[in-house]
Design a protein around this motif. Structure first.
Motif, PDB file in Angstrom:
ATOM      1  N   PHE A  15      27.492  11.532 -12.434  1.00 41.84           N
ATOM      2  CA  PHE A  15      27.252  10.253 -13.123  1.00 41.84           C
ATOM      3  C   PHE A  15      28.160   9.216 -12.479  1.00 41.84           C
ATOM      4  O   PHE A  15      27.700   8.199 -11.976  1.00 41.84           O
ATOM      5  N   VAL A  16      29.473   9.479 -12.466  1.00 45.89           N
ATOM      6  CA  VAL A  16      30.397   8.659 -11.681  1.00 45.89           C
ATOM      7  C   VAL A  16      31.657   9.472 -11.414  1.00 45.89           C
ATOM      8  O   VAL A  16      32.101  10.243 -12.256  1.00 45.89           O
ATOM      9  N   ASP A  17      32.212   9.305 -10.219  1.00 47.82           N
ATOM     10  CA  ASP A  17      33.442   9.999  -9.839  1.00 47.82           C
ATOM     11  C   ASP A  17      34.563   8.971  -9.762  1.00 47.82           C
ATOM     12  O   ASP A  17      34.570   8.127  -8.874  1.00 47.82           O
ATOM     13  N   LEU A  18      35.502   9.022 -10.702  1.00 46.07           N
ATOM     14  CA  LEU A  18      36.576   8.022 -10.772  1.00 46.07           C
ATOM     15  C   LEU A  18      37.862   8.510 -10.112  1.00 46.07           C
ATOM     16  O   LEU A  18      38.934   7.938 -10.319  1.00 46.07           O
ATOM     17  N   GLY A  19      37.765   9.561  -9.312  1.00 49.72           N
ATOM     18  CA  GLY A  19      38.934  10.031  -8.565  1.00 49.72           C
ATOM     19  C   GLY A  19      39.892  10.821  -9.434  1.00 49.72           C
ATOM     20  O   GLY A  19      39.520  11.339 -10.483  1.00 49.72           O
ATOM     21  N   MET A  20      41.157  10.885  -8.978  1.00 52.07           N
ATOM     22  CA  MET A  20      42.168  11.650  -9.706  1.00 52.07           C
ATOM     23  C   MET A  20      42.889  10.738 -10.688  1.00 52.07           C
ATOM     24  O   MET A  20      43.251   9.615 -10.361  1.00 52.07           O
ATOM     25  N   LYS A 276      14.072   5.060 -23.931  1.00 50.70           N
ATOM     26  CA  LYS A 276      13.051   5.533 -22.975  1.00 50.70           C
ATOM     27  C   LYS A 276      12.702   4.434 -21.985  1.00 50.70           C
ATOM     28  O   LYS A 276      12.618   4.657 -20.783  1.00 50.70           O
ATOM     29  N   THR A 277      12.518   3.216 -22.519  1.00 52.05           N
ATOM     30  CA  THR A 277      12.218   2.077 -21.653  1.00 52.05           C
ATOM     31  C   THR A 277      13.337   1.858 -20.631  1.00 52.05           C
ATOM     32  O   THR A 277      13.094   1.503 -19.486  1.00 52.05           O
ATOM     33  N   ALA A 278      14.595   2.088 -21.086  1.00 49.61           N
ATOM     34  CA  ALA A 278      15.738   1.907 -20.185  1.00 49.61           C
ATOM     35  C   ALA A 278      15.848   3.042 -19.163  1.00 49.61           C
ATOM     36  O   ALA A 278      16.640   2.963 -18.230  1.00 49.61           O
ATOM     37  N   GLY A 279      15.080   4.091 -19.352  1.00 48.47           N
ATOM     38  CA  GLY A 279      15.076   5.177 -18.367  1.00 48.47           C
ATOM     39  C   GLY A 279      16.065   6.299 -18.648  1.00 48.47           C
ATOM     40  O   GLY A 279      16.375   7.095 -17.766  1.00 48.47           O
ATOM     41  N   LEU A 280      16.584   6.378 -19.868  1.00 45.15           N
ATOM     42  CA  LEU A 280      17.600   7.387 -20.161  1.00 45.15           C
ATOM     43  C   LEU A 280      17.052   8.813 -20.187  1.00 45.15           C
ATOM     44  O   LEU A 280      17.808   9.765 -20.300  1.00 45.15           O
ATOM     45  N   ASP A 281      15.730   8.957 -20.072  1.00 49.68           N
ATOM     46  CA  ASP A 281      15.163  10.306 -19.995  1.00 49.68           C
ATOM     47  C   ASP A 281      14.778  10.663 -18.555  1.00 49.68           C
ATOM     48  O   ASP A 281      14.035  11.599 -18.317  1.00 49.68           O
ATOM     49  N   ARG A 282      15.350   9.901 -17.584  1.00 52.26           N
ATOM     50  CA  ARG A 282      15.072  10.199 -16.177  1.00 52.26           C
ATOM     51  C   ARG A 282      16.388  10.252 -15.405  1.00 52.26           C
ATOM     52  O   ARG A 282      17.212   9.340 -15.499  1.00 52.26           O
ATOM     53  N   ILE A 283      16.568  11.296 -14.628  1.00 48.41           N
ATOM     54  CA  ILE A 283      17.835  11.517 -13.929  1.00 48.41           C
ATOM     55  C   ILE A 283      18.117  10.393 -12.919  1.00 48.41           C
ATOM     56  O   ILE A 283      19.267  10.040 -12.663  1.00 48.41           O
ATOM     57  N   GLU A 284      17.071   9.782 -12.378  1.00 44.93           N
ATOM     58  CA  GLU A 284      17.249   8.720 -11.360  1.00 44.93           C
ATOM     59  C   GLU A 284      18.033   7.542 -11.926  1.00 44.93           C
ATOM     60  O   GLU A 284      18.802   6.896 -11.213  1.00 44.93           O
ATOM     61  N   LYS A 285      17.833   7.246 -13.205  1.00 47.31           N
ATOM     62  CA  LYS A 285      18.533   6.116 -13.824  1.00 47.31           C
ATOM     63  C   LYS A 285      20.052   6.325 -13.770  1.00 47.31           C
ATOM     64  O   LYS A 285      20.813   5.392 -13.499  1.00 47.31           O
ATOM     65  N   ALA A 287      21.764   8.010 -11.668  1.00 49.58           N
ATOM     66  CA  ALA A 287      22.307   7.993 -10.315  1.00 49.58           C
ATOM     67  C   ALA A 287      22.683   6.583  -9.870  1.00 49.58           C
ATOM     68  O   ALA A 287      23.427   6.404  -8.904  1.00 49.58           O
ATOM     69  N   LEU A 288      22.190   5.552 -10.570  1.00 43.01           N
ATOM     70  CA  LEU A 288      22.458   4.167 -10.162  1.00 43.01           C
ATOM     71  C   LEU A 288      23.816   3.656 -10.652  1.00 43.01           C
ATOM     72  O   LEU A 288      24.261   2.588 -10.249  1.00 43.01           O
ATOM     73  N   PHE A 289      24.474   4.418 -11.523  1.00 43.60           N
ATOM     74  CA  PHE A 289      25.656   3.898 -12.204  1.00 43.60           C
ATOM     75  C   PHE A 289      26.845   3.712 -11.249  1.00 43.60           C
ATOM     76  O   PHE A 289      27.597   2.747 -11.359  1.00 43.60           O
ATOM     77  N   THR A 290      27.010   4.621 -10.296  1.00 45.91           N
ATOM     78  CA  THR A 290      28.165   4.581  -9.406  1.00 45.91           C
ATOM     79  C   THR A 290      28.305   3.232  -8.687  1.00 45.91           C
ATOM     80  O   THR A 290      29.402   2.683  -8.606  1.00 45.91           O
ATOM     81  N   GLU A 291      27.206   2.698  -8.193  1.00 43.26           N
ATOM     82  CA  GLU A 291      27.287   1.440  -7.440  1.00 43.26           C
ATOM     83  C   GLU A 291      27.791   0.295  -8.326  1.00 43.26           C
ATOM     84  O   GLU A 291      28.597  -0.534  -7.904  1.00 43.26           O
ATOM     85  N   GLN A 292      27.340   0.272  -9.585  1.00 41.29           N
ATOM     86  CA  GLN A 292      27.805  -0.744 -10.537  1.00 41.29           C
ATOM     87  C   GLN A 292      29.316  -0.663 -10.740  1.00 41.29           C
ATOM     88  O   GLN A 292      30.007  -1.664 -10.826  1.00 41.29           O
ATOM     89  N   VAL A 293      29.805   0.567 -10.851  1.00 41.93           N
ATOM     90  CA  VAL A 293      31.232   0.787 -11.102  1.00 41.93           C
ATOM     91  C   VAL A 293      32.044   0.311  -9.901  1.00 41.93           C
ATOM     92  O   VAL A 293      33.051  -0.380 -10.032  1.00 41.93           O
ATOM     93  N   GLU A 294      31.581   0.645  -8.712  1.00 41.31           N
ATOM     94  CA  GLU A 294      32.323   0.247  -7.520  1.00 41.31           C
ATOM     95  C   GLU A 294      32.359  -1.267  -7.380  1.00 41.31           C
ATOM     96  O   GLU A 294      33.363  -1.846  -6.980  1.00 41.31           O
ATOM     97  N   GLU A 295      31.283  -1.946  -7.743  1.00 42.39           N
ATOM     98  CA  GLU A 295      31.255  -3.406  -7.657  1.00 42.39           C
ATOM     99  C   GLU A 295      32.204  -4.032  -8.680  1.00 42.39           C
ATOM    100  O   GLU A 295      32.866  -5.039  -8.402  1.00 42.39           O
TER     101      GLU A 295
END
Ligand SMILES: [Zn+2]
Length: 409
Positions: A15-20, A276-285, A287-295
């Motif tokens: 989901f997201v890797d925030l390091g140590m 469901k509309t937001a995509g919370l029942d799909r794994i692809e949704k 996977a997009l979280f990491t880029e948001q966190v890095e930004e």
């Protein structure tokens, strides 16, 4: 990581890797600054089968709750929230002195004290001995133990089943999730009600609240995943409210699956539909979280670097767990943040874990007049900006890092 905490499926999706990061509630004394400090991976995964977002458990709850620094009563807004909940639920469920209310993770009695004033019998179940002692001093009947299947059976034998079971911000901290929910099923009267509050995963994702991920919070719930977990233990969610607390929480209402007296309200299907509309029942949704966190990290560091180049002084406000995730993930130490302040006297004279930023009494802000105050508990920003309004008299400005960087004059 090992199998999913709820369904047991193999979990491999990040989901997201925030390091140590160190444990976010392990505030250090001056003596401890020269000692080794344990850091653990802060890596959140999502289960492909049930969509429970979870972090691995590196230390047991005994360790976390041994010297627990979080006292609920230090936030005024949180106290008001608890009081208005008690008024609402007492009316909604017709509670009276013949009722019996149990709160799991009852902290220092911040909530149950409101039932005590109404003459409604209560029991707090709180694993941290130091905060449980504070509850007892307030006259709130409290037992110091971890809740699960066996505790539930013992509590039923001691005082009978409960009309209302409450759990606020406790579900995330449960290691044995199935044992905990099964225990509530055991402890609940045939027509009893459970209400639980927890941060809403949909809000966490939509609003970049990655700093609410920490080692002490093992699980992060959407409504659909919570519904699935409760259903697996014979409990039906019959209503849900969306709350402003902790950046956006859910308050779910549960009853026995066989108790059809309470019908399932329209907000249940409404929220499931939006998830469901937001995509919370799909794994692809997920996977997009990491880029948001890095930004979000890049935007905060851009601001801090440019402010320091201009010779500005930046102080923090608050020493919440979420602040420690943010500061450790972004690598922000005293090179950016001179100090932070907090209203909790336990933290004064101590240092933030990992970053070793010193913590002072809030008066320090007035004494030192920093150019910027970075609000770490951004969920309480309105309350804090009200308390610190006078920083404007010397041209001070507030900085809020989440959901997106904001500088407020
Ligand atoms: Zn699962």
């Amino acid at each position: 990581m090992a199998g999913c905490r709820f369904c047991g499926a193999a979990v491999s999706h990040t989901f997201v890797d925030l390091g140590m990061s160190p444990l976010c509630e392990s505030f250090l004394t001056r003596e401890q600054l020269n000692q080794m400090e344990p850091f653990y991976p802060l890596h959140a995964y999502v289960c492909e089968r049930c969509f429970l977002v979870q972090v691995e458990e590196y230390v047991g709850p005994e360790h976390i709750f041994n010297d627990y620094a979080y006292f609920s009563s230090f936030s005024t807004a949180w106290l008001e929230h608890a009081k208005s909940y008690v008024d609402m639920i007492t009316t909604r469920l017709d509670l009276d002195p013949a009722s019996y209310v149990v709160e799991l993770g009852s902290n220092d009695g911040y909530l149950l004290q409101n039932f005590v004033k109404k003459g409604i019998p209560v029991l707090g179940v709180e694993p941290a001995a130091n905060v449980a002692a504070a509850a007892l001093e307030k006259g709130v009947s409290t037992t110091t133990r971890l809740f699960g299947r066996e505790t539930a059976q013992a509590l039923v034998q001691e005082r009978g089943p409960a009309d209302l079971i409450i759990g606020n911000n406790v579900l995330a901290q449960v290691t044995d999730l199935n044992g905990f929910v099964a225990g509530m099923k055991t402890l609940l009267k045939p027509h009893g009600v459970i209400t639980m509050e927890f941060p809403h995963l949909l809000r966490l994702m939509n609003e970049n609240q990655f700093d609410t991920i920490y080692h002490e919070h093992f699980s992060y719930f959407s409504f659909m995943t919570a519904q699935r977990i409760f259903a697996a233990h014979g409990l039906t969610l019959f209503d849900v409210e969306e709350l402003w607390t902790h950046g956006g929480s859910l308050r779910i209402y549960a009853r026995h699956a066989e108790d059809e007296k309470r019908t399932v309200g329209p907000r249940v299907a409404g929220l499931l539909g939006r998830e469901k509309t937001a995509g919370l029942d799909r794994i692809e949704k997920y996977a997009l979280f990491t880029e948001q966190v890095e930004e979000t990290k890049r935007a905060l560091l851009d601001f801090l670097i440019s402010a320091k180049r201009q010779g500005k002084v930046i102080a923090g406000y608050g020493a919440p767990g979420k602040g420690n995730t943010l500061l450790n993930y972004c690598g922000i130490r005293t090179d950016f943040l001179a100090f932070t302040v907090d209203r909790n006297p336990y933290k004064h004279g101590r240092f933030l874990p990992g970053t070793h930023i010193p913590i002072f009494h809030p008066e320090k802000i007035k004494e030192t007049r920093p150019d910027y105050v970075l609000i770490l508990p951004w969920n309480l920003k309105d309350e804090i900006m009200g308390q610190l309004a006078e920083i404007r008299s010397w041209g001070g400005q507030f900085v809020v890092p989440i959901p997106r960087l904001e500088v407020i004059r």
